[in-house]
Design an enzyme around this catalytic site. Structure first.
Site, short mmCIF file in Angstrom:
data_model
loop_
_atom_site.label_atom_id
_atom_site.label_comp_id
_atom_site.label_asym_id
_atom_site.label_seq_id
_atom_site.Cartn_x
_atom_site.Cartn_y
_atom_site.Cartn_z
CB SER A 20 -0.92 -0.01 1.22
OG SER A 20 -0.14 -0.07 2.41
CG ASN A 107 -3.28 -4.40 13.51
OD1 ASN A 107 -2.82 -4.29 12.37
ND2 ASN A 107 -3.66 -5.56 14.02
CB THR A 152 -40.80 25.83 -6.40
OG1 THR A 152 -41.98 26.29 -7.08
CG2 THR A 152 -40.51 26.77 -5.24
CG HIS A 153 -42.10 22.22 -8.87
ND1 HIS A 153 -42.37 20.94 -8.45
CD2 HIS A 153 -42.71 23.04 -7.96
CE1 HIS A 153 -43.13 20.98 -7.35
NE2 HIS A 153 -43.33 22.25 -7.04
CG ASN A 283 -18.52 23.86 -23.56
OD1 ASN A 283 -19.62 24.32 -23.87
ND2 ASN A 283 -17.81 23.10 -24.37
CD GLU A 288 -20.38 20.60 -18.29
OE1 GLU A 288 -21.33 20.46 -19.04
OE2 GLU A 288 -19.23 20.79 -18.71
CE1 TYR A 315 -5.82 -3.00 9.55
CE2 TYR A 315 -5.03 -5.23 9.17
CZ TYR A 315 -5.15 -3.92 8.76
OH TYR A 315 -4.59 -3.51 7.58
CD GLN A 320 -2.74 -2.28 2.82
OE1 GLN A 320 -1.96 -2.40 3.76
NE2 GLN A 320 -2.61 -2.95 1.70
CE LYS A 323 -3.70 3.11 4.97
NZ LYS A 323 -4.65 2.33 5.81
#
Ligand code: ARG
Length: 457
Positions: A20, A107, A152-153, A283, A288, A315, A320, A323
């Site tokens: 890792s 651990n 609204t909507h 754009n 987005e 554990y 692992q 992360k």
């Protein structure tokens, strides 16, 4: 590291699935901090000598310098950041390095490092949101009385002020900040270090000392919980996912507002992209991508939640993967906040287009109904119906705004309606009238802007 136990080397793919280091090297600062606190405690408890501790402290400082300047020899054979640093320490200082891992395990070590990292990242995320809030308040100040349609909507509802709309996000981000730095941090503030592999240790360690040195409130009260739990990361990710959802809604509005159909705003060149084929395009890619990243951040939470929910105590190596998910969520979030600040800071709002859109769609119809209630004591339901008929009349006649409909047409529906009532139906009068606390009236918006500025000061 466990050469004593095995005769043969791990398979290549075993090593690949297990290593890792490429991900968790980001924990190096926290790992060194945790090891230094642990060694100081071991020495204070006479579990190691003060000479060994001095060598460990100096060695760890040198390693920190190596990593910072990019000369540290990271090795995938050594699995993760914890083993990489420990092996390097022994390489540099010899036998004393081999004593560092007394009374702890990877651990409790990883739980401590990762918790420290996550708490810091949560604070930084909250700080980023603060800057965004300040940017929004600044723009709200410039647009406190600029009128736009409220929806609204996504149907025109009532006129509102731009300032009011922008401040809605300031409120959302404030709650996000409270979640990121409030309760979640408080709940996480127990130190796992000293829980060892799962059951605690027989060495006479001082867990109060290490907890304090690392800035925790207290040592974790249950060693199985401390090494096996990741709800601190789940809490951080869910907080982040909610905040990212708010960013995404704002991003969505930027996409709408900057479309030629709305034309409420345009993005600066620095925050626009062109098209390789359509020369006219401008754009909103960043907005987005903020929407898409919000989806991924939510998925990071969902993935870690699914990982943890089927694990027996304590554990398991599944953990692992916590992360990569957490780092990627925080990275995406911080980039999103930076991009949002940039877009908001430099966006141009089109006052005329927003005002014109606010006036369309009979947005002041409620104001007429309110006049009937206020001045003629008409019951609201009846006022609603009278106004509805007038709106229909305007629509039939092709008159786009209630204020433009001749008085005679109003009076054909209800003879009591006067010129004074008709005069109220401008968007300016409409927003001014909505002056209840929390309402859109420019005066109220300015008060809220002052309140936020005091809070930021
Ligand atoms: N790299 C591991 C992780 O992040 C450290 C803990 C390893 N513990 C173990 N029992 N293999 O979870």
């Amino acid at each position: 590291m466990w050469g004593g136990r095995f005769a043969a080397q791990p398979a290549d793919a075993m090593q690949a699935i297990n290593a890792s280091i490429d991900v968790d090297k980001r924990l190096w600062r926290e790992d060194i901090e945790g090891s230094k606190a642990h060694a100081d405690m071991l020495a204070a408890q006479a579990i190691i000598t003060s000479e060994d501790n001095a060598a460990i402290q100096a060695g760890l400082d040198q390693i920190a310098a190596e990593i910072a300047e990019g000369t540290f020899p990271f090795s995938a054979d050594l699995e993760d950041i914890h083993l990489n640093i420990e092996a390097r320490l022994t390489e540099r200082i010899g036998e004393a390095g081999k004593r560092l891992h007394t009374g702890r395990s990877r651990n409790d070590q990883v739980a401590t490092d990762f918790k420290l990292w996550t708490m810091r990242a949560s604070r930084e995320a909250a700080d980023g949101l603060r800057v965004l809030q300040q940017t929004l308040v600044k723009r709200a100040e410039g647009g406190a009385e600029w009128i736009m349609p409220g929806f609204t909507h996504l149907q025109t509802a009532q006129p509102i002020t731009l300032g009011h709309h922008l401040l809605a996000y300031v409120s959302m981000f404030e709650r996000d900040r409270v979640r990121l730095i409030g309760g979640a941090l408080e709940a996480a503030w127990e130190c796992p270090l000293g829980s060892a592999a799962l059951a605690g240790t027989g060495y006479p360690i001082d867990r109060e000392m290490t907890a304090k040195a690392l800035g925790f409130h207290a040592p974790a009260a249950n060693s199985l919980d401390a090494v096996g739990s990741r709800d601190f990361a789940l809490a951080a990710l869910s907080n982040l996912a909610i905040a990212a959802t708010h960013l995404s809604r704002l991003a969505e509005e930027i996409v709408l507002w900057t479309s030629p159909q709305f034309a409420f705003a345009s993005l600066s060149d620095a925050w626009s992209t062109g098209s390789s084929i359509m020369p006219q395009k401008r754009n909103p890619d960043a907005a987005e991508l903020i929407r898409a990243k919000a989806a991924r951040i939510g998925a990071d939470f969902a993935a870690l939640n699914a990982i943890v929910q089927k694990l027996p105590l304590a554990y398991a190596k599944d953990l692992q993967e916590d992360k990569a998910l957490t780092f990627s969520a925080f990275d995406a979030f911080s980039l999103s906040v930076t991009a949002m600040i940039g877009m908001i800071e430099t966006m141009r709002f089109n006052r005329e287009a927003m005002r014109a859109a606010a006036a369309r769609g009979y947005s002041t119809a409620t104001d007429l109904a309110d006049w009937l209630v206020r001045e003629l004591k008409t019951p609201f339901r009846e006022a609603h119906e009278i106004t509805g008929k007038i709106v229909r009349r305007a629509e039939e006649m092709g008159v786009a705004e209630l204020g433009l409909l001749p008085l005679g047409e109003y009076q054909a529906v209800d003879a009591r309606i006067t010129e004074a009532a008709r005069a109220l139906l401008t968007v300016e009068k409409s927003v001014e009238s909505r002056d209840s606390y929390g309402g859109t009236a420019p005066q109220r918006v300015r008060e809220q802007i002052e309140r936020w500025k005091e809070m930021f000061a």
